[in-house]
Design a protein around this motif. Structure first.
Motif, PDB file in Angstrom:
ATOM      1  N   VAL A  48     -24.064 -30.589 -54.176  1.00  0.00           N
ATOM      2  CA  VAL A  48     -25.328 -30.107 -53.605  1.00  0.00           C
ATOM      3  C   VAL A  48     -26.512 -30.707 -54.352  1.00  0.00           C
ATOM      4  O   VAL A  48     -27.496 -31.154 -53.743  1.00  0.00           O
ATOM      5  N   ILE A  49     -26.440 -30.741 -55.679  1.00  0.00           N
ATOM      6  CA  ILE A  49     -27.520 -31.324 -56.480  1.00  0.00           C
ATOM      7  C   ILE A  49     -27.677 -32.807 -56.174  1.00  0.00           C
ATOM      8  O   ILE A  49     -28.798 -33.315 -55.999  1.00  0.00           O
ATOM      9  N   GLU A  50     -26.551 -33.515 -56.086  1.00  0.00           N
ATOM     10  CA  GLU A  50     -26.611 -34.954 -55.820  1.00  0.00           C
ATOM     11  C   GLU A  50     -27.178 -35.247 -54.430  1.00  0.00           C
ATOM     12  O   GLU A  50     -28.031 -36.129 -54.264  1.00  0.00           O
ATOM     13  N   ASN A  51     -26.710 -34.512 -53.424  1.00  0.00           N
ATOM     14  CA  ASN A  51     -27.176 -34.761 -52.057  1.00  0.00           C
ATOM     15  C   ASN A  51     -28.627 -34.341 -51.853  1.00  0.00           C
ATOM     16  O   ASN A  51     -29.314 -34.892 -50.982  1.00  0.00           O
ATOM     17  N   SER A  52     -29.097 -33.360 -52.627  1.00  0.00           N
ATOM     18  CA  SER A  52     -30.484 -32.909 -52.476  1.00  0.00           C
ATOM     19  C   SER A  52     -31.481 -33.963 -52.936  1.00  0.00           C
ATOM     20  O   SER A  52     -32.675 -33.851 -52.630  1.00  0.00           O
ATOM     21  N   ARG A  53     -31.016 -34.981 -53.639  1.00  0.00           N
ATOM     22  CA  ARG A  53     -31.904 -36.032 -54.137  1.00  0.00           C
ATOM     23  C   ARG A  53     -31.848 -37.299 -53.296  1.00  0.00           C
ATOM     24  O   ARG A  53     -32.497 -38.293 -53.629  1.00  0.00           O
TER      25      ARG A  53
END
Length: 321
Positions: free
Chosen positions: A211-216
């Motif tokens: 989720v953190i990676e895709n949010s960027r």
């Protein structure tokens, strides 16, 4: 999609054939002999034992024994258990509902907890809540499963008395009644919590990191620039991309549904497939041991196939030609 599935199914045949050879060879190399469970224990006459060995085909060449076993297995004839004196398929069918109940309960607990904690940690990384969840996950991953099971029994069964310490239902209840099913649920809840907690820890961390990676990524920036609601961005765009690793685990979990957790079932004295597998090793019940191993191997391959098919459903960019 259909062609891909057919190719994968055909590719399973040589893999399962190789697995069957390895399983049969290892069973024959194990010390001891299942003959001791087949004969009358009061009759130790060498001539009688030799007659039984000849009758059971133990004197035949190894390759003949293998082909006889694998041909019967393919036809659904799994043999007779030397421990329980009944067909292997009946022995497995007797334990299968318990393991299915344990596996489904553990999976429900795992995915519900992992989804909510993973999404929360991913949306609010490096906050107090995220650190608490991550600390709890690392703590769960560091504790051996048998230690967690023993502690859970001591605290929740012996000290608090909330859950029974073993078995699958109360003795004396009539099968099919409401009280019987409630007792089954009561008995399975504690081992399911212990079994699900370990998977929850790893699933939560995988989902959080994705989720953190895709949010960027750029598509998220574009959605925000267009004025898309933050909840829509996370629940639709980010979640759909982040859930792919969980799909991979789900394929392997299909085999875990049947295999259960050997350690968990043994400590909780829960009569499932996992404890049956362990007992078949210690009691040299080779027909049950080989049948369970082949069954779990087949389910693992089928689970991988289902996971690959789900990839195409979750992410249309993945094409299975």
């Amino acid at each position: 999609m259909l062609k891909f599935a057919l190719r994968r199914i055909l590719g399973m045949i040589p893999v399962l054939l190789l697995i069957s050879i390895v399983v049969f060879t290892l069973a024959k190399l194990m010390p001891g002999d299942s003959l001791s469970g087949e004969i009358d224990p009061t009759n130790t006459d060498p001539q009688y034992i030799e007659e039984m060995r000849e009758k059971l085909g133990y004197n035949d060449p190894i390759h003949i024994q293998y082909f006889r076993w694998i041909s019967d297995f393919v036809q659904g004839e799994f043999g007779t258990s030397s421990r329980y004196k009944m067909p292997v398929i009946d022995v497995i069918a007797e334990r299968l509902p318990n393991t299915l109940l344990l596996g489904v309960a553990a999976l429900i607990i795992t995915y519900i907890l992992a989804f909510f904690m993973g999404m929360y940690s991913g949306r609010k990384p490096y906050t107090v809540g995220d650190h608490v969840i991550s600390g709890g996950n690392y703590f769960a991953l560091a504790i051996p499963s048998f230690v967690a099971a023993i502690v859970a029994i001591y605290v929740f069964s012996f000290q608090l008395g909330w859950f029974p310490s073993g078995g699958s239902s109360e003795v004396g209840l009539m099968e099919g009644t409401f009280e019987y099913y409630m007792s089954r649920l009561h008995h399975v809840l504690l081992p399911a919590l212990v079994l699900g907690a370990f998977s929850t820890a790893s699933y939560t961390q995988f989902l959080r990191n994705d989720v953190i990676e895709n949010s960027r990524k750029d598509f998220v920036r574009t959605a925000r620039a267009k004025g898309t609601k933050e909840s829509t961005i996370y629940n639709k765009h980010i979640l759909r991309n982040s859930i792919i690793p969980l799909v991979t685990f789900f394929g392997f979990d299909l085999a875990a549904l049947i295999g259960g957790a050997i350690i968990t079932e043994t400590i909780f004295t829960y009569p499932g497939i996992g404890s049956l597998f362990l007992n078949s090793v210690s009691q040299r019940d080779y027909t049950v041991l080989m049948s369970l191993t082949m069954l779990l191997s087949t389910l693992t391959l089928v689970g991988n196939l289902i996971a690959d098919i789900l990839y195409g459903i979750v992410d249309p960019r993945i094409r299975l030609d």
